[in-house]
Design a protein around this motif. Structure first.
Motif, PDB file in Angstrom:
ATOM      1  N   PHE A  38     -26.161 -21.692  34.130  1.00 31.28           N
ATOM      2  CA  PHE A  38     -27.116 -21.486  33.041  1.00 31.28           C
ATOM      3  C   PHE A  38     -28.412 -20.848  33.525  1.00 31.28           C
ATOM      4  O   PHE A  38     -28.930 -21.169  34.595  1.00 31.28           O
ATOM      5  CB  PHE A  38     -27.455 -22.831  32.379  1.00 31.28           C
ATOM      6  N   TYR A  39     -28.955 -19.939  32.699  1.00 31.81           N
ATOM      7  CA  TYR A  39     -30.312 -19.445  32.886  1.00 31.81           C
ATOM      8  C   TYR A  39     -30.902 -19.073  31.533  1.00 31.81           C
ATOM      9  O   TYR A  39     -30.184 -18.932  30.549  1.00 31.81           O
ATOM     10  CB  TYR A  39     -30.377 -18.277  33.879  1.00 31.81           C
ATOM     11  N   ARG A  99     -34.364 -17.167  18.537  1.00 28.41           N
ATOM     12  CA  ARG A  99     -33.566 -17.704  19.642  1.00 28.41           C
ATOM     13  C   ARG A  99     -32.177 -17.071  19.642  1.00 28.41           C
ATOM     14  O   ARG A  99     -31.605 -16.792  18.593  1.00 28.41           O
ATOM     15  CB  ARG A  99     -33.444 -19.211  19.523  1.00 28.41           C
ATOM     16  N   SER A 100     -31.662 -16.870  20.851  1.00 24.37           N
ATOM     17  CA  SER A 100     -30.342 -16.291  21.049  1.00 24.37           C
ATOM     18  C   SER A 100     -29.670 -17.063  22.175  1.00 24.37           C
ATOM     19  O   SER A 100     -30.263 -17.253  23.240  1.00 24.37           O
ATOM     20  CB  SER A 100     -30.493 -14.815  21.425  1.00 24.37           C
ATOM     21  N   SER A 101     -28.432 -17.518  21.946  1.00 24.18           N
ATOM     22  CA  SER A 101     -27.706 -18.315  22.936  1.00 24.18           C
ATOM     23  C   SER A 101     -26.290 -17.784  23.111  1.00 24.18           C
ATOM     24  O   SER A 101     -25.646 -17.398  22.139  1.00 24.18           O
ATOM     25  CB  SER A 101     -27.593 -19.780  22.491  1.00 24.18           C
ATOM     26  N   LEU A 102     -25.829 -17.812  24.349  1.00 29.18           N
ATOM     27  CA  LEU A 102     -24.429 -17.523  24.645  1.00 29.18           C
ATOM     28  C   LEU A 102     -23.780 -18.802  25.134  1.00 29.18           C
ATOM     29  O   LEU A 102     -24.262 -19.433  26.078  1.00 29.18           O
ATOM     30  CB  LEU A 102     -24.304 -16.442  25.730  1.00 29.18           C
ATOM     31  N   ASP A 108     -14.515 -28.216  30.735  1.00 32.23           N
ATOM     32  CA  ASP A 108     -15.217 -29.388  30.206  1.00 32.23           C
ATOM     33  C   ASP A 108     -15.711 -29.189  28.781  1.00 32.23           C
ATOM     34  O   ASP A 108     -16.479 -30.006  28.280  1.00 32.23           O
ATOM     35  CB  ASP A 108     -16.394 -29.734  31.113  1.00 32.23           C
ATOM     36  N   GLY A 109     -15.325 -28.095  28.135  1.00 31.75           N
ATOM     37  CA  GLY A 109     -15.765 -27.831  26.769  1.00 31.75           C
ATOM     38  C   GLY A 109     -16.764 -26.688  26.722  1.00 31.75           C
ATOM     39  O   GLY A 109     -16.978 -25.974  27.702  1.00 31.75           O
ATOM     40  N   TRP A 110     -17.377 -26.519  25.566  1.00 33.19           N
ATOM     41  CA  TRP A 110     -18.349 -25.440  25.360  1.00 33.19           C
ATOM     42  C   TRP A 110     -19.670 -25.809  26.016  1.00 33.19           C
ATOM     43  O   TRP A 110     -20.190 -26.905  25.810  1.00 33.19           O
ATOM     44  CB  TRP A 110     -18.533 -25.182  23.872  1.00 33.19           C
ATOM     45  N   ARG A 111     -20.214 -24.862  26.795  1.00 34.59           N
ATOM     46  CA  ARG A 111     -21.486 -25.090  27.488  1.00 34.59           C
ATOM     47  C   ARG A 111     -22.402 -23.882  27.315  1.00 34.59           C
ATOM     48  O   ARG A 111     -21.941 -22.740  27.294  1.00 34.59           O
ATOM     49  CB  ARG A 111     -21.246 -25.332  28.971  1.00 34.59           C
ATOM     50  N   LEU A 112     -23.688 -24.170  27.250  1.00 30.32           N
ATOM     51  CA  LEU A 112     -24.689 -23.116  27.103  1.00 30.32           C
ATOM     52  C   LEU A 112     -24.811 -22.351  28.416  1.00 30.32           C
ATOM     53  O   LEU A 112     -25.159 -22.924  29.451  1.00 30.32           O
ATOM     54  CB  LEU A 112     -26.038 -23.718  26.707  1.00 30.32           C
TER      55      LEU A 112
END
Length: 125
Positions: A38-39, A99-102, A108-112
């Motif tokens: 993550f960053y 805000r924008s997120s990928l 382990d599932g969906w992670r940011l």
């Protein structure tokens, strides 16, 4: 009516969890939502990595703080394991941020995986 998309719904559920003050104060719960790589490009202009976000957010034990207000959250699945979300937030001081997120699907599932916040004014210049 938007099409039912389980990947987008999972990413939105994760994003909403990240906006929850209880989740943000818990290193375990917060860490479970952040991808190992993550960053973030923060709304302040600062570049954040996973460790710095975990340290900063879990040290912000601010009881009585107003919940984060969000609007316009929507998402699109870009690939089988990648979802892009966009939304706006408003902070206690009235500052508004696009805000924008990928979100990436992992074992382990969906992670940011990536997040960016860009301040904006709603009034014309």
């Amino acid at each position: 009516m938007p099409e039912h998309n389980p990947a987008v719904e999972a990413a939105i559920e994760g994003e909403l969890s990240l906006l929850d003050a209880e989740v943000r104060r818990s290193p375990e719960r917060l860490g479970a939502l952040l991808h190992p790589e993550f960053y973030e490009f923060g709304s302040s202009g600062r570049l954040w990595d996973r460790a710095s976000v975990l340290a900063e957010l879990t040290s912000e034990a601010l009881p009585g703080s107003r919940p984060i207000t969000f609007s316009g959250m929507k998402g699109v699945q870009l690939a089988p394991d990648l979802v892009h979300l966009t939304f706006d937030t408003e902070e206690d001081n009235g500052r508004r941020v696009h805000r924008s997120s990928l979100w990436r699907r992992t074992e382990d599932g969906w992670r940011l995986y990536f997040h960016q916040g860009t301040p904006f004014r709603s009034d014309p210049e």
